[in-house]
Design a protein around this motif. Structure first.
Motif, PDB file in Angstrom:
ATOM      1  N   GLY A   1      -0.498   4.593  -0.205  1.00  0.00           N
ATOM      2  CA  GLY A   1      -1.196   5.804   0.233  1.00  0.00           C
ATOM      3  C   GLY A   1      -0.668   6.302   1.571  1.00  0.00           C
ATOM      4  O   GLY A   1      -0.478   5.512   2.496  1.00  0.00           O
ATOM      5  N   ARG A   2      -0.356   7.587   1.665  1.00  0.00           N
ATOM      6  CA  ARG A   2       0.085   8.185   2.920  1.00  0.00           C
ATOM      7  C   ARG A   2      -0.484   9.593   2.994  1.00  0.00           C
ATOM      8  O   ARG A   2      -0.664  10.246   1.976  1.00  0.00           O
ATOM      9  N   SER A   3      -0.699  10.054   4.204  1.00  0.00           N
ATOM     10  CA  SER A   3      -1.047  11.458   4.358  1.00  0.00           C
ATOM     11  C   SER A   3       0.200  12.288   4.081  1.00  0.00           C
ATOM     12  O   SER A   3       1.325  11.785   4.141  1.00  0.00           O
TER      13      SER A   3
ATOM     14  N   ALA B   1       8.364   5.058   3.102  1.00  0.00           N
ATOM     15  CA  ALA B   1       9.150   4.656   4.257  1.00  0.00           C
ATOM     16  C   ALA B   1       8.557   3.415   4.898  1.00  0.00           C
ATOM     17  O   ALA B   1       7.347   3.270   5.006  1.00  0.00           O
ATOM     18  N   ALA B   2       9.428   2.507   5.291  1.00  0.00           N
ATOM     19  CA  ALA B   2       9.012   1.323   6.032  1.00  0.00           C
ATOM     20  C   ALA B   2       9.963   1.183   7.203  1.00  0.00           C
ATOM     21  O   ALA B   2      11.183   1.247   7.036  1.00  0.00           O
ATOM     22  N   LEU B   3       9.398   1.005   8.382  1.00  0.00           N
ATOM     23  CA  LEU B   3      10.224   0.848   9.575  1.00  0.00           C
ATOM     24  C   LEU B   3      10.516  -0.624   9.779  1.00  0.00           C
ATOM     25  O   LEU B   3       9.622  -1.466   9.692  1.00  0.00           O
TER      26      LEU B   3
ATOM     27  N   PRO C   1       0.824  -1.213   0.000  1.00  0.00           N
ATOM     28  CA  PRO C   1       0.000   0.000   0.000  1.00  0.00           C
ATOM     29  C   PRO C   1       0.857   1.262   0.000  1.00  0.00           C
ATOM     30  O   PRO C   1       1.788   1.371   0.789  1.00  0.00           O
TER      31      PRO C   1
ATOM     32  N   TYR D   1       4.907   9.416  17.139  1.00  0.00           N
ATOM     33  CA  TYR D   1       4.632   8.580  15.988  1.00  0.00           C
ATOM     34  C   TYR D   1       3.304   7.906  16.253  1.00  0.00           C
ATOM     35  O   TYR D   1       3.047   7.541  17.398  1.00  0.00           O
ATOM     36  N   PRO D   2       2.440   7.721  15.249  1.00  0.00           N
ATOM     37  CA  PRO D   2       2.540   8.132  13.850  1.00  0.00           C
ATOM     38  C   PRO D   2       2.599   9.660  13.692  1.00  0.00           C
ATOM     39  O   PRO D   2       2.244  10.388  14.616  1.00  0.00           O
ATOM     40  N   PRO D   3       3.042  10.103  12.503  1.00  0.00           N
ATOM     41  CA  PRO D   3       3.156  11.541  12.265  1.00  0.00           C
ATOM     42  C   PRO D   3       1.805  12.245  12.411  1.00  0.00           C
ATOM     43  O   PRO D   3       0.773  11.695  12.044  1.00  0.00           O
ATOM     44  N   ARG D   4       1.858  13.430  12.952  1.00  0.00           N
ATOM     45  CA  ARG D   4       0.633  14.202  13.214  1.00  0.00           C
ATOM     46  C   ARG D   4       0.828  15.640  12.758  1.00  0.00           C
ATOM     47  O   ARG D   4       1.943  16.088  12.501  1.00  0.00           O
TER      48      ARG D   4
ATOM     49  N   VAL E   1       1.594  14.572   5.828  1.00  0.00           N
ATOM     50  CA  VAL E   1       2.469  14.736   6.990  1.00  0.00           C
ATOM     51  C   VAL E   1       3.314  13.474   7.206  1.00  0.00           C
ATOM     52  O   VAL E   1       4.447  13.538   7.675  1.00  0.00           O
ATOM     53  N   ALA E   2       2.801  12.321   6.807  1.00  0.00           N
ATOM     54  CA  ALA E   2       3.548  11.073   6.995  1.00  0.00           C
ATOM     55  C   ALA E   2       4.704  10.949   6.008  1.00  0.00           C
ATOM     56  O   ALA E   2       5.624  10.155   6.209  1.00  0.00           O
TER      57      ALA E   2
ATOM     58  N   HIS F   1       0.961  15.949  20.131  1.00  0.00           N
ATOM     59  CA  HIS F   1      -0.202  15.382  20.813  1.00  0.00           C
ATOM     60  C   HIS F   1      -0.175  15.692  22.307  1.00  0.00           C
ATOM     61  O   HIS F   1      -1.165  15.480  22.997  1.00  0.00           O
TER      62      HIS F   1
END
Lengths: 391, 421
Positions: B26-28, B141-143, B24, B56-59, B30-31, B63
């Protein structure tokens, strides 16, 4: 300072409706909403114009919301709400509707959860479930909620010494209950061997740990006690309710939910103790979360649910009846209706309408809701205590 | 570390070559900050300068304190694997083809809990791990959680023994490599470096083969090396090599370049500039048209799929170095075209790697002061960049400094370069 909340003395819930589930449907979500509304009207003797409020929950209405549904189904309303809270939607819908009726904003509110399930619906829902899901969950194996609950289950088993057999006992008891419930999609008994040896889905979860998505609807009405008496429908009293969202955000992994913060207030408001509870309806998309609800609602201590499960029989005729209709694990998960399943079943139980699944002399029941795995945990928690006329 | 795997079996030619599917993507918006850092081989998270929260996740906001001024900062990635699962079922076609798949939840020492791919060398939870950021086949990106025992520079070997995570790097091991110009010192260093990194075959391109260089003849004696005729200024030459080798090339290193110093005023006419554009820009276009489509078709061709296209650009592609002005312009053009190629290759999961070195220690940079990069050092950096799965490579100190200055403020860099700094 002690918080005092107004009670629900003059408002009741009535006419629990369960539209039979199907694994797949070619119908749209609106079809299931319409069918549930018709059943509410037939069950109450009301006309469509008598519905002043609608509180709707659904994952598959898009591009519509509850607003589009009013025109789609020709409803003219003076009160409308859309509750996108999945497994907590019944509790939250109930809370909103109770206050709307009590304040006079709407005389009768229909609470409806309905979802369709086309062959590809579930997959399509996952990738766009939430921003965090899209950014940080779905790209990691796309396992959906199976993967999320696998982490919680693995952690819970390691830390609290739960065994697969403990979760198996719960699943098997629910299956036994489901065999007495006409709408359950699972019709065959489940053995511990079948449970333990089922194909792995997301370790340690195997097939029978996971709910099966399906299509269907659940609904009920909220109205004044006087109106319910006029209509001559059976009704249940709401003794107390709670809800919490995003509780304990600092916990590294979810091992407790918001019930823990409000459970004393819940029982105090209801004026009952744990012993008085005749049955428990948990939100049960995976057994580990049922275990957590037993703990956080105070039926046993943290980490003690496995022992609690070992000590009790959980069937409708057992020492601690849980998910008396079979729960989602054996009835099916009809999207947001999965969040309503325990509520409609609880109303039937306390009003003596449960038929095959009836718990003997059931007077008081606890319904718990849990919903929306946004990233690594479920964010919405809620609970309600219902009582029948005999309570 | 577990042993590196043996040679993969030869592919059965009767079996269908898998269509390249992507995880997949798709990312926002900010991500995408995570992706931007991973493209440079970095693991960065959002940090709140006001309250110090790492999240994390990016916002869109902190928060904890709702500050809006978040910055992306490099993280050590140290943490604890607190829970794990092995997926046997996936809703996504890419992952379905690759089951079972191991995932973990990692509590970073700096605070947040991360969902990450788990490298096979990681022990059973709970245990210490380190998070690294790579780009997955979709270019996002994949962690990945790796065992904390590994040194951070060991990215390559670390990934190599995990069949799934090999997809998130472009390791030359057991792959076939085309170096478009084997005649230069860099071309020969690259050829040797790929042989040393375990490439099956390295084809070294040679324009005007009647003019052989001693160095190339020496390289050609290596068993894995074959010299092939290739002149990137000649469409027929590129086409004919594409027809012969296109379906075999797993990694294409486009290192052919022409470099002549001077800007506009110091050299009259367009001959040198035309020649730079013909090789540096149009050469890339010719190669992309002949090799691109067939490499895209082989984006998921098993263990040794087509995996990377490397362009030798220059830091001058980012901002003109006026005393090498026409060369800068040709590299800027190539950079732009390489971004187009990257977007096109993305659908097949073939990574376009752009390399932005500072000045090489060659005759065309004779008048520039050190530090200048040796051909050997650059070749080594390119191989390591592929092993680490980096997308934009700034090898060496000069390139890193340019990158930092350019990221900080391109206008300031332009002014500095105008006065020769």
């Amino acid at each position: 300072m002690e918080r005092r909340r107004a009670g629900y003395e003059d408002v009741v819930v009535a006419v629990p409706v369960s539209i039979p589930y199907v694994r797949y449907s070619t119908r749209g979500a609106h079809w299931f909403v319409a069918r549930a509304l018709r059943a509410l009207l037939e069950g109450s003797g009301l006309g469509k114009a008598d519905l002043e409020g609608l509180c709707l929950s659904s994952f598959t209405l898009a591009p519509d919301t509850a607003v589009g549904v009013t025109q789609h189904l020709g409803l003219s309303l003076r009160w409308l709400d859309h509750i996108p809270m999945g497994g907590a939607s019944a509790i939250v819908a109930l809370r909103r509707a109770l206050r709307a009726v009590a304040s006079g904003d709407a005389a009768i509110v229909a609470c409806v959860a309905a979802d369709t399930n086309h062959v590809d619906t579930f997959r399509a829902t996952l990738g766009s479930f939430s921003q965090f899901a899209r950014d940080a969950v779905y790209p990691y194996g796309s396992g959906g909620p199976n993967a999320s609950f696998a982490f919680l289950t693995a952690y819970y088993m390691r830390v609290f010494g739960a065994r697969r057999e403990d979760f198996g006992k719960l699943c098997i008891a629910q299956r036994e209950n489901a065999l007495r419930y006409a709408h359950a999609l699972f019709k065959m008994p489940l053995t511990i061997q079948e449970y333990l040896n089922a194909r792995p889905i997301a370790e340690p979860l195997r097939l029978f740990d996971c709910v099966m998505p399906c299509a269907g609807a659940e609904a009920f009405l909220v109205m004044s006690r006087a109106r319910a008496q006029d209509l001559g429908v059976s009704f249940a009293n709401v003794l107390a309710t709670i809800e919490r969202h995003n509780s304990f955000p600092e916990d590294p992994i979810q091992m407790r939910g918001g019930w823990l913060l409000d459970r004393e207030e819940l029982f105090a408001q209801a004026g009952v103790v744990r012993r008085d509870i005749d049955f428990l309806q948990t939100y049960d998309d995976y057994p580990v979360i049922s275990a957590m609800q037993m703990e956080d609602l105070g039926f046993c201590g943290k980490g003690e649910a496995p022992q609690f499960i070992r000590e009790h029989s959980l069937t409708t005729d057992g020492t601690f009846p849980v998910n008396t209709s079979g729960g989602q694990l054996s009835v099916g998960q009809a999207g947001a209706a999965g969040g309503f399943l325990g509520m409609t079943e609880a109303i039937r139980q306390v009003t003596g309408a449960a038929q095959g699944t009836a718990v003997a002399n059931a007077r008081i029941g606890l319904v718990s809701g849990f919903g929306m795995i946004n990233y690594d945990r479920g964010l919405c928690c809620g609970a309600a205590i219902l009582a029948g006329p005999k309570a | 570390m577990s042993e590196t795997p043996g040679r993969p079996k030869r592919k059965n030619p009767l079996l269908r070559t898998r269509v390249p599917l992507l995880p997949p993507r798709g990312r926002s918006r900010v991500a995408l900050g995570l992706t931007a850092a991973a493209a440079l081989g970095r693991f960065e998270l959002q940090v709140c300068p006001e309250c110090g929260t790492v999240q994390y996740p990016p916002r869109e906001a902190c928060h904890r304190c709702l500050s809006l001024d978040l910055v992306w900062q490099a993280q050590s990635g140290e943490g604890e694997l607190i829970s794990e699962t092995v997926l046997h079922h996936s809703h996504d076609l890419y992952f379905r083809d690759r089951m079972p798949w191991r995932l973990g939840m990692v509590r970073l020492d700096c605070g947040p809990t991360l969902l990450a791919h788990l490298h096979c060398g990681v022990a059973v939870a709970p245990c210490r791990v380190r998070i690294v950021a790579r780009l997955d086949k979709a270019g996002q990106a994949a962690l990945i959680a790796v065992s904390g025992r590994f040194d951070i520079c060991e990215g390559a070997a670390e990934m190599a023994d995990d069949i799934h995570l090999r997809e998130m790097t472009c390791d030359p091991r057991c792959r076939k490599v085309l170096v478009t110009d084997g005649k230069t010192a860099l071309g020969q260093a690259l050829t040797r470096a790929f042989v040393a990194a375990g490439a099956d075959i390295v084809w070294a391109g040679c324009a005007e083969p009647w003019k052989r260089s001693a160095g190339l003849e020496e390289v050609e004696r290596l068993e894995a090396v074959t010299v092939v005729p290739l002149d990137v200024t000649n469409g027929d030459s590129v086409k004919s090599l594409g027809a012969a080798l296109g379906a075999k090339v797993d990694i294409l290193i486009n290192n052919a370049e022409v470099h002549r110093p001077y800007g506009i005023a110091a050299r009259y006419g367009t001959e040198a500039a035309r020649s730079e554009m013909d090789v540096n820009y149009l050469g890339l276009l010719r190669l992309a048209q002949e090799f691109g489509p067939v490499m895209r078709a082989r984006g998921a061709d098993g263990y040794s799929s087509a995996t990377a296209w490397v362009n030798l650009l220059s830091v001058y592609a980012l901002s003109s170095f006026p005393t090498h002005g026409t060369y800068s312009a040709s590299k800027a053009a190539a950079y732009s075209l390489a971004q187009c190629l990257r977007a096109e290759m993305q659908s097949a999961g073939v990574r376009v790697v752009n390399v932005f070195p500072g000045p090489l220690d060659d005759e065309w940079n004779q008048e520039l002061p050190p530090p200048k990069m040796s051909a050997q050092a650059l070749a080594k950096a390119i191989v390591k960049g592929l092993q680490d799965g980096v997308e934009d490579l700034f090898p060496g100190e000069v390139a890193q400094e340019w990158l930092a200055r350019w990221l900080e403020d391109p206008k300031i860099l332009e002014r500095e370069l105008a006065i020769g700094r």
